[in-house]
Design a protein around this motif. Structure first.
Motif: not given
Length: 490
Positions: A357, A361, A365, A368
């Motif tokens: 991930r 990403q 993302s 964040k």
């Protein structure tokens, strides 16, 4: 002379300045030890003896003329193989860079040279810095001098071994989740992670070579591994400061918050369910607590005001670190992908999923995670109004055995008092300082029943590098501190 290569860098610099020894004499002592011991340990992977001799002779001649050679004047050192070195091979553990010879130095290397350091050679590491042990398909593994069957740690494992057995004055390295502190802990050294962005990483791989060399890798910081904590001060003086391109920005090291143990306010954090530690590491923490209390320090165990727990900090760390490493995708080979897929099937919500991930990403993302990082950094800044340092473990155990799984990164495990834990638990206590952007210094404390070094670390406020260094020096003086590995003491 037999003790000389094991003495502190500061004492060697003093001897150089006073004329007790020349740079050339000191260099030859180190080169002789490299010839005798390096084949067994595989710590230094590229040696540039001829150039080092020329520079040592030049340093001696300049000193004879009364010229100031800088805070590291004439000291032979090694540099982690992730830093570009002009005219000297820089491989970074990668097959595609096996013959890479840069034409210019990394910014930090340039600063070390301007401060008078003489670079003997480059030290071993994993491919692209992406592991917690020093092993790669170009040079192979570096062995721990306390037990050759065990890892030296990583990523700066080669440099830790070179420093521990007296092959150089110190090693200059880098880290993103404990790469200087883990090997220092495993090899019985003081290791330091600098405040984030206080020392430029321009010319560090990754992000280079190529145009990427001009970028500072996110989360990553330079650091060093030394035999005496106060050796870190001249290293920081030599390398700290902005790039010229940053214009009016400046960065000045803050003085130590305290110079006596009795004046330190110490938070002790070693109990967290996300990353349990074994009895050896817990025992080391208790020994340091006893020293602190005897010295009159204000000690608070597990303060309720801790800004985060490990799980919260690590949730911010994982997407950021995999995004940073995602710049270098040379390691994503068919074999690696097959191993990753196998581990995903075995543990669908495990470490392999976080890596996948994070590497692929979205920018949203990452933003964040970045926002979470800066909110945590703010909480830590407020915490250091109450405390000067945080005493923590480095990893859950002493140095584990070589694992032999260079490709299968997520198929390894760590034994913590009989409990099977992820091999990547070794990064969790370290990543706290990487997320906070704050300095941290390892302290060698003791040897366990197997004779392996066990250390702890002190994390301090941003810009407080000299605070954690001074704390480490004071604590280390009351404990075992650095000891030369017996098998390589002669």
């Amino acid at each position: 002379m037999s003790d000389l290569p094991f003495t502190s860098a500061t004492s060697q610099l003093k001897a150089l300045r006073s004329g007790e020894i020349t740079s050339r004499e000191l260099l030859e002592v180190y080169l002789q030890r490299v010839e005798v011991h390096n084949a067994t340990l595989n710590a230094i992977v590229t040696l540039d003896a001829d150039r080092a001799r020329e520079e040592a002779d030049a340093a001696d001649a300049a000193r004879a003329r009364g010229e100031d050679r800088g805070v590291l004047g004439g000291l032979p050192i090694t540099v982690k193989d992730s830093y570009e070195t002009a005219g000297m091979r820089t491989v970074c553990g990668r097959k595609d860079l096996a013959d890479n010879v840069p034409r210019q130095d990394a910014e930090a290397v340039s600063r070390l040279r301007r401060s008078g350091a003489i670079i003997i050679g480059k030290t071993n590491m994993p491919p692209g810095n992406q592991d917690v042990q020093a092993d790669n398909p170009v040079f192979g593994p570096t062995n721990n001098p306390w037990d050759l069957t065990r890892t030296s740690g990583g990523s700066a494992g080669g440099g830790a071994v070179a420093t521990a057995v007296g092959l150089a004055g110190f090693d200059f390295g880098s880290e993103i989740g404990g790469s200087t502190r883990i090997p220092a802990h495993f090899n019985g050294l003081y290791g330091h992670k600098a405040t984030w962005r206080s020392i430029p990483l321009v010319g560090h791989i990754p992000n280079g070579p190529g145009t990427g060399r001009w970028a500072d890798m996110d989360l990553a910081c330079p650091g060093a591994q030394v035999r005496d904590a106060r050796d870190l001060a001249p290293i920081l003086v030599a390398t700290t400061g902005p790039m010229a391109r940053d214009g009016g920005f400046s960065y000045t090291l803050a003085p130590p918050r305290a110079r006596r143990l009795s004046d330190f306010r110490v938070a002790v954090w070693y109990d967290d369910p996300s990353c349990p530690i074994d009895t050896d590491v817990s025992g080391a923490i208790q020994e340091v607590i006893a020293v602190l209390r005897a010295g009159g320090a204000k000690v608070t165990i597990q303060p309720t005001s801790l800004p985060v727990d490990i799980a919260t900090s690590h949730r911010a760390f994982e997407p950021l670190v995999y995004a940073a490493f995602g710049v270098d995708r040379t390691g994503i080979t068919p074999r690696f992908a097959a191993g990753l897929a196998a581990r995903l099937l075995q543990h669908p919500r495990g470490d392999a999923l976080a890596a996948l991930r994070g590497t692929f990403q979205s920018h949203y993302s990452w933003l964040k995670a970045d926002a979470a990082r800066h909110e945590i950094r703010q909480r830590w800044q407020e915490f250091y109004d109450e405390f000067d340092v945080v005493l923590m473990p480095v990893t859950p155990t002493a140095a584990p055995p070589h694992h032999g799984k260079l490709i299968d990164r997520f198929g390894r495990h760590l034994d913590v008092d009989g409990s099977k834990r992820s091999y990547w638990d070794q990064t969790k206590w370290n990543a706290i300082a990487n997320i906070a952007g704050t300095p941290a210094t390892t302290i060698p404390v003791k040897r366990n029943a197997a004779g392996l070094p066990v250390g702890v670390q002190a994390m301090g406020p941003a810009g407080g590098d000299l605070t954690t260094v001074e704390f480490a020096a004071l604590v280390g003086a009351e404990l075992d501190g650095y000891q030369r590995p017996p098998a390589f003491a002669k």
